[in-house]
Design a protein around this motif. Sequence first.
Motif, PDB file in Angstrom:
ATOM      1  N   TRP A   5       0.825  -1.211   0.000  1.00 56.56           N
ATOM      2  CA  TRP A   5       0.000   0.000   0.000  1.00 56.56           C
ATOM      3  C   TRP A   5       0.858   1.260   0.000  1.00 56.56           C
ATOM      4  CZ3 TRP A   5      -4.881   1.725  -0.499  1.00 56.56           C
ATOM      5  CH2 TRP A   5      -5.180   2.991   0.017  1.00 56.56           C
ATOM      6  N   GLU A   6       1.936   1.253   0.791  1.00 58.61           N
ATOM      7  CA  GLU A   6       2.759   2.453   0.908  1.00 58.61           C
ATOM      8  C   GLU A   6       3.532   2.770  -0.373  1.00 58.61           C
ATOM      9  OE1 GLU A   6       4.893  -1.021   2.928  1.00 58.61           O
ATOM     10  OE2 GLU A   6       2.878  -0.130   2.893  1.00 58.61           O
ATOM     11  N   VAL A   9       1.600   5.423  -2.143  1.00 57.37           N
ATOM     12  CA  VAL A   9       1.674   6.685  -1.399  1.00 57.37           C
ATOM     13  C   VAL A   9       3.022   7.345  -1.622  1.00 57.37           C
ATOM     14  CG1 VAL A   9       1.526   7.740   0.883  1.00 57.37           C
ATOM     15  CG2 VAL A   9       0.043   5.791   0.311  1.00 57.37           C
ATOM     16  N   THR A  19       1.827  16.012  -8.458  1.00 56.16           N
ATOM     17  CA  THR A  19       0.774  15.610  -7.526  1.00 56.16           C
ATOM     18  C   THR A  19      -0.066  16.802  -7.094  1.00 56.16           C
ATOM     19  OG1 THR A  19       2.086  13.748  -6.711  1.00 56.16           O
ATOM     20  CG2 THR A  19       0.305  14.532  -5.300  1.00 56.16           C
ATOM     21  N   SER A 305      -2.358  -0.814  -8.135  1.00 56.17           N
ATOM     22  CA  SER A 305      -1.520   0.202  -7.502  1.00 56.17           C
ATOM     23  C   SER A 305      -1.692   1.560  -8.183  1.00 56.17           C
ATOM     24  CB  SER A 305      -0.052  -0.225  -7.544  1.00 56.17           C
ATOM     25  OG  SER A 305       0.753   0.748  -6.923  1.00 56.17           O
ATOM     26  N   GLN A 308      -4.961   2.936  -7.284  1.00 57.60           N
ATOM     27  CA  GLN A 308      -4.884   3.386  -5.895  1.00 57.60           C
ATOM     28  C   GLN A 308      -4.352   4.813  -5.819  1.00 57.60           C
ATOM     29  OE1 GLN A 308      -2.103   1.147  -3.469  1.00 57.60           O
ATOM     30  NE2 GLN A 308      -1.675   2.993  -2.292  1.00 57.60           N
ATOM     31  N   GLU A 309      -3.333   5.102  -6.608  1.00 56.55           N
ATOM     32  CA  GLU A 309      -2.772   6.459  -6.607  1.00 56.55           C
ATOM     33  C   GLU A 309      -3.814   7.478  -7.070  1.00 56.55           C
ATOM     34  OE1 GLU A 309       0.932   6.747  -8.678  1.00 56.55           O
ATOM     35  OE2 GLU A 309       1.584   4.768  -8.025  1.00 56.55           O
ATOM     36  N   LEU A 312      -6.469   7.898  -4.349  1.00 54.88           N
ATOM     37  CA  LEU A 312      -5.949   8.677  -3.217  1.00 54.88           C
ATOM     38  C   LEU A 312      -5.968  10.169  -3.524  1.00 54.88           C
ATOM     39  CD1 LEU A 312      -2.922   6.539  -1.953  1.00 54.88           C
ATOM     40  CD2 LEU A 312      -5.023   7.078  -0.707  1.00 54.88           C
ATOM     41  N   ALA A 315      -9.624  11.298  -3.628  1.00 54.93           N
ATOM     42  CA  ALA A 315     -10.199  11.375  -2.281  1.00 54.93           C
ATOM     43  C   ALA A 315      -9.698  12.618  -1.551  1.00 54.93           C
ATOM     44  CB  ALA A 315      -9.846  10.117  -1.494  1.00 54.93           C
ATOM     45  N   ALA A 316      -8.398  12.923  -1.701  1.00 60.12           N
ATOM     46  CA  ALA A 316      -7.852  14.127  -1.071  1.00 60.12           C
ATOM     47  C   ALA A 316      -8.483  15.380  -1.661  1.00 60.12           C
ATOM     48  CB  ALA A 316      -6.332  14.161  -1.245  1.00 60.12           C
TER      49      ALA A 316
END
Length: 384
Positions: A5-6, A9, A19, A305, A308-309, A312, A315-316
Amino acid sequence: MLLPWEYGVRNLARRPLRTALTLVALATVVMLVFVVVGFIRGLEQSLAVSGDPDVVLVYSVNSEENIENSSIAARTPALLTASVSGTVKRFGITHVSPELYMGTRVTNDNDVEGLGLVRGVTANAPLVRRSVKLIEGRWPGNGEIMVGRLAAAKMGSDDAALAIGKQLVFEGQPWTISGKFAAGGAAYESEIWCRLNDFQTATQRQDLSLAALLLSPGKSPAEVSLFCKERTDLELRALSETEYYASLQQHYKPVRMLAWLVVLLVSAAGVFAGLNMMYGAVAGRIREIATLQAIGYRRRAILVSLIQEGVLLAAAGSLLSGVIALTLLNGVAVRFTMGAFALRIDSVAILVGCGVGLLLGVLGALPPALKALRGSVAISLKAV
């Protein structure tokens, strides 16, 4: 086996500028969604809370949904109280409110002119309009008015210009503000109220726009409707207040559909913007993706993965937009044809906004990730 998971991130932190730009783009799209959905929810809420199921409106049959165009005889309230038995009567006072309602040009002390909605009422009005509460000042006397808390927004003025003691000019004479009222978000909050006889004198009209009757519990508006149908000479129409505002809901249905179309278009634009940025982000990581495949990670794991990025970031961005919308947009007054209402960032708006944001994260990351994973590992390892 999935990637840690990390890992996703850390990848976001490795490219802080890209980003940050992607986050701002996603947050902007979601913010636009919040504004449009907040507009829709505010309009629906304002119309929903405006109707009182025990109140019947009697107005001209020729005015249809526009009460501003209604004109009925001044003796109509007296005829109604004499002929209809279901009206509430306490301490010798019949709960009937004769009203003169119209839109007119209003000028404040700063010489700012705007369109205002003025309602001439009697002392019986609070007995029928039960949601109206005086929150500041007092009930208007001769030559005085009280303003709703959204009246300034309807006029395109600031709240300071409608403070108690200030003057407004309409229908050729000045009026002093004596009080301010609220109505729980109902449409009345964008109106200006004054004494009926003063307003009739200023407009040189002796007729009324409507009569509002408060019926006793369990009584039906049918008796009032029957009276209006029997007295064809008066050309009256009776409609419960909830039905009247429900008809306005239907009247503004095209506007709400157009607003939802705007949400769809903004979301589509956000998807394409996300695709553009994610294609650029993935294009610079072809060797990294090929290396992950070479050391044994399946394409499905790498795809998860990459998604997921994107999720994330989305969501932010949704969280950032949600906080801004709740703190800065919720309750902001908006002018509209029916008056004014407040943007409503409620649970539905949060659900739609955040749902669109997360959808952007998935749809924006999926196509470029699939394209990068289709390439040959050997060729991708040689990519510059």
